[in-house]
Design an enzyme around this catalytic site. Structure first.
Site, PDB file in Angstrom:
ATOM      1  N   SER A  15      26.503 -29.328 -10.975  1.00 59.11           N
ATOM      2  CA  SER A  15      26.838 -29.686  -9.593  1.00 59.11           C
ATOM      3  C   SER A  15      25.658 -30.458  -9.017  1.00 59.11           C
ATOM      4  CB  SER A  15      27.043 -28.421  -8.756  1.00 59.11           C
ATOM      5  OG  SER A  15      26.939 -28.721  -7.374  1.00 59.11           O
ATOM      6  N   TYR A  73      24.028 -19.909  -6.158  1.00 59.17           N
ATOM      7  CA  TYR A  73      24.908 -20.933  -6.745  1.00 59.17           C
ATOM      8  C   TYR A  73      24.072 -22.149  -7.164  1.00 59.17           C
ATOM      9  CZ  TYR A  73      28.651 -24.317  -7.327  1.00 59.17           C
ATOM     10  OH  TYR A  73      29.484 -25.280  -7.853  1.00 59.17           O
TER      11      TYR A  73
HETATM   12  N1  LIG Z   1      34.948 -28.166  -6.269  1.00 56.86           N
HETATM   13  C1  LIG Z   1      33.705 -28.561  -6.069  1.00 56.86           C
HETATM   14  O1  LIG Z   1      33.330 -29.038  -4.961  1.00 56.86           O
HETATM   15  C2  LIG Z   1      32.726 -28.477  -7.185  1.00 56.86           C
HETATM   16  C3  LIG Z   1      32.911 -27.665  -8.289  1.00 56.86           C
HETATM   17  N2  LIG Z   1      31.945 -27.595  -9.253  1.00 56.86           N
HETATM   18  C4  LIG Z   1      32.125 -26.741 -10.424  1.00 56.86           C
HETATM   19  O2  LIG Z   1      33.315 -27.092 -11.095  1.00 56.86           O
HETATM   20  C5  LIG Z   1      33.779 -25.992 -11.873  1.00 56.86           C
HETATM   21  C6  LIG Z   1      35.276 -25.835 -11.681  1.00 56.86           C
HETATM   22  O3  LIG Z   1      35.537 -25.511 -10.330  1.00 56.86           O
HETATM   23  P1  LIG Z   1      36.766 -26.110  -9.514  1.00 56.86           P
HETATM   24  O4  LIG Z   1      37.746 -26.715 -10.415  1.00 56.86           O
HETATM   25  O5  LIG Z   1      36.230 -26.896  -8.412  1.00 56.86           O
HETATM   26  O6  LIG Z   1      37.349 -24.772  -8.845  1.00 56.86           O
HETATM   27  P2  LIG Z   1      38.641 -23.907  -9.167  1.00 56.86           P
HETATM   28  O7  LIG Z   1      38.486 -22.667  -8.361  1.00 56.86           O
HETATM   29  O8  LIG Z   1      39.867 -24.726  -9.005  1.00 56.86           O
HETATM   30  O9  LIG Z   1      38.496 -23.582 -10.717  1.00 56.86           O
HETATM   31  C7  LIG Z   1      37.711 -22.545 -11.237  1.00 56.86           C
HETATM   32  C8  LIG Z   1      38.270 -22.201 -12.610  1.00 56.86           C
HETATM   33  O10 LIG Z   1      37.458 -21.174 -13.192  1.00 56.86           O
HETATM   34  C9  LIG Z   1      38.313 -20.129 -13.636  1.00 56.86           C
HETATM   35  N3  LIG Z   1      37.620 -18.849 -13.579  1.00 56.86           N
HETATM   36  C10 LIG Z   1      37.037 -18.270 -12.485  1.00 56.86           C
HETATM   37  N4  LIG Z   1      36.541 -17.062 -12.812  1.00 56.86           N
HETATM   38  C11 LIG Z   1      36.802 -16.896 -14.150  1.00 56.86           C
HETATM   39  C12 LIG Z   1      36.548 -15.854 -15.066  1.00 56.86           C
HETATM   40  N5  LIG Z   1      35.925 -14.730 -14.692  1.00 56.86           N
HETATM   41  N6  LIG Z   1      36.963 -15.992 -16.350  1.00 56.86           N
HETATM   42  C13 LIG Z   1      37.607 -17.115 -16.731  1.00 56.86           C
HETATM   43  N7  LIG Z   1      37.866 -18.145 -15.917  1.00 56.86           N
HETATM   44  C14 LIG Z   1      37.483 -18.035 -14.634  1.00 56.86           C
HETATM   45  C15 LIG Z   1      39.512 -20.157 -12.690  1.00 56.86           C
HETATM   46  O11 LIG Z   1      40.679 -19.638 -13.302  1.00 56.86           O
HETATM   47  P3  LIG Z   1      41.296 -18.169 -13.109  1.00 56.86           P
HETATM   48  O12 LIG Z   1      41.179 -17.821 -11.641  1.00 56.86           O
HETATM   49  O13 LIG Z   1      42.696 -18.321 -13.592  1.00 56.86           O
HETATM   50  O14 LIG Z   1      40.462 -17.300 -14.002  1.00 56.86           O
HETATM   51  C16 LIG Z   1      39.688 -21.663 -12.511  1.00 56.86           C
HETATM   52  O15 LIG Z   1      40.465 -22.195 -13.562  1.00 56.86           O
HETATM   53  C17 LIG Z   1      32.923 -24.787 -11.440  1.00 56.86           C
HETATM   54  O16 LIG Z   1      31.945 -24.566 -12.439  1.00 56.86           O
HETATM   55  C18 LIG Z   1      32.278 -25.254 -10.140  1.00 56.86           C
HETATM   56  O17 LIG Z   1      31.047 -24.636  -9.918  1.00 56.86           O
HETATM   57  C19 LIG Z   1      30.798 -28.341  -9.185  1.00 56.86           C
HETATM   58  C20 LIG Z   1      30.571 -29.146  -8.116  1.00 56.86           C
HETATM   59  C21 LIG Z   1      31.515 -29.325  -7.056  1.00 56.86           C
HETATM   60  C1  LIG Z   2      28.102 -29.788  -4.082  1.00 54.59           C
HETATM   61  C2  LIG Z   2      29.310 -29.163  -3.641  1.00 54.59           C
HETATM   62  O1  LIG Z   2      29.667 -29.356  -2.512  1.00 54.59           O
HETATM   63  C3  LIG Z   2      30.153 -28.386  -4.554  1.00 54.59           C
HETATM   64  N1  LIG Z   2      31.065 -27.569  -3.926  1.00 54.59           N
HETATM   65  C4  LIG Z   2      29.531 -27.612  -5.648  1.00 54.59           C
HETATM   66  O2  LIG Z   2      30.230 -26.771  -6.205  1.00 54.59           O
HETATM   67  O3  LIG Z   2      28.405 -27.768  -6.010  1.00 54.59           O
END
Ligand SMILES: NC(=O)C1=CN([C@@H]2O[C@H](COP(=O)(O)OP(=O)(O)OC[C@H]3O[C@@H](n4cnc5c(N)ncnc54)[C@H](OP(=O)(O)O)[C@@H]3O)[C@@H](O)[C@H]2O)C=CC1
Ligand SMILES: CC(=O)[C@H](N)C(=O)O
Length: 271
Positions: free
Chosen positions: A143, A156
């Site tokens: 991120s 985080y």
């Molecule tokens: N959205 C944003 O602004 C940003 C996101 N990110 C990163 O991107 C990645 C994906 O997030 P994003 O797609 O945005 O969010 P979502 O919440 O849409 O996706 C998160 C995914 O992780 C899975 N997950 C969560 N907990 C578990 C667990 N204990 N075991 C297995 N799977 C798990 C969820 O599935 P389920 O609940 O079915 O288990 C889901 O598929 C993360 O690592 C996040 O930190 C980075 C920067 C920005």
């Molecule tokens: C930078 C962001 O805003 C993001 N939600 C993250 O997961 O890091």
């Protein structure tokens, strides 16, 4: 139905929604079979069926809570034993927006388990197999908070700084062994992440929020261009390169036999 050349199998964690689900779509369309991992089995099954119908690719699902040791072991075993796997997308992760004084330490530890420990264990499961075959790619979803820990919750930010540093170390160790490692640093991206993190995405200034499809398409373009670190929103890659050059320039000065003069320490060596 599209039937492009088979590119091996991609295992994607956190594929039931958001960034992981878009990776699943894009990778199936570009010729990968898939193994989709997350907790919500119904969501995974629905996505698998849709992708198979649309692309003709084989899509398996593994319902796993990766913070549970027995579920994690199941996914590690697949990564170690399935020789068709050429790509690991280490994407499952959770975030938080609350500052330290409003955060629950047990929840913070759970976040570290998923964002740091699980990601590390899966990379450790995949890397030796990729090295043995002289081929494979690991995509680690970090991120921009890896570079800007003041933006959201500090644990985080710390967890994502780990992902960036770990990826850079893996790049350094594995580059000459045929294994590629890419760290992706998304900024705010429109997914369910924000609800789970305690701030609806609609409350953010919309000019900082990227559609999830565009974020993943940019990250895959960065991979195709050979980037080791991809920051989809950063307009000028030269800014990242200057940052990296400044970091590397510190190298020769970071470990020396004497403290810096500004600390005015009388050296133990002279006694
Ligand atoms: N959205 C944003 O602004 C940003 C996101 N990110 C990163 O991107 C990645 C994906 O997030 P994003 O797609 O945005 O969010 P979502 O919440 O849409 O996706 C998160 C995914 O992780 C899975 N997950 C969560 N907990 C578990 C667990 N204990 N075991 C297995 N799977 C798990 C969820 O599935 P389920 O609940 O079915 O288990 C889901 O598929 C993360 O690592 C996040 O930190 C980075 C920067 C920005
Ligand atoms: C930078 C962001 O805003 C993001 N939600 C993250 O997961 O890091």
């Amino acid at each position: 139905m599209t039937t492009p050349i088979h590119k091996g199998t991609a295992l994607i964690t956190g594929a039931s929604s958001g960034i992981g689900a878009v990776y699943a779509d894009r990778l199936a369309r570009s010729g990968h079979d898939l193994i989709l991992v997350a907790r919500r089995a119904d969501k995974l099954r629905a996505l698998a069926q849709e992708l198979t119908t649309r692309t003709g690719r084989s899509v398996e699902t593994i319902a796993a809570d990766l913070t549970r040791p027995e579920d994690l072991a199941k996914v590690e075993a697949v990564l170690k034993s399935d020789a068709s796997i050429t790509l690991l997308v280490n994407n499952a992760g959770v975030g938080a927006t609350a500052p330290l004084l409003q955060s629950d330490a047990v929840e913070m530890e759970r976040m570290i388990t998923l964002n740091v420990s699980v990601l590390t264990r899966l990379a450790y499961a995949a890397a030796p197999a990729f090295v043995a075959r002289g081929n494979g790619t690991i995509i680690n979803i970090a991120s921009v908070v890896a570079l800007a820990p003041e933006l959201l919750n500090g644990v985080y930010g710390g967890s994502k700084a780990f992902v960036l540093a770990f990826s850079q170390s893996l790049q350094h160790e594995l580059a000459d062994k045929g294994v590629r490692v890419q760290a992706v640093l998304p900024g705010a991206t429109a997914t369910d992440f924000w609800d789970a993190a305690g701030m609806p995405v609609q409350h953010l200034p919309q000019e900082i929020v990227m559609p999830v499809q565009d974020m993943v398409d940019a990250a895959l373009a960065g991979l195709a261009q050979g980037e080791a670190v991809t920051i989809p929103a950063l307009p000028d890659i030269a800014d990242w390169q200057s940052y990296e050059n400044a970091r590397k320039a510190l190298g020769p000065s970071l470990s020396r036999s004497v403290p810096a003069k500004r600390y005015a320490v009388a050296s133990a060596k002279s006694h």
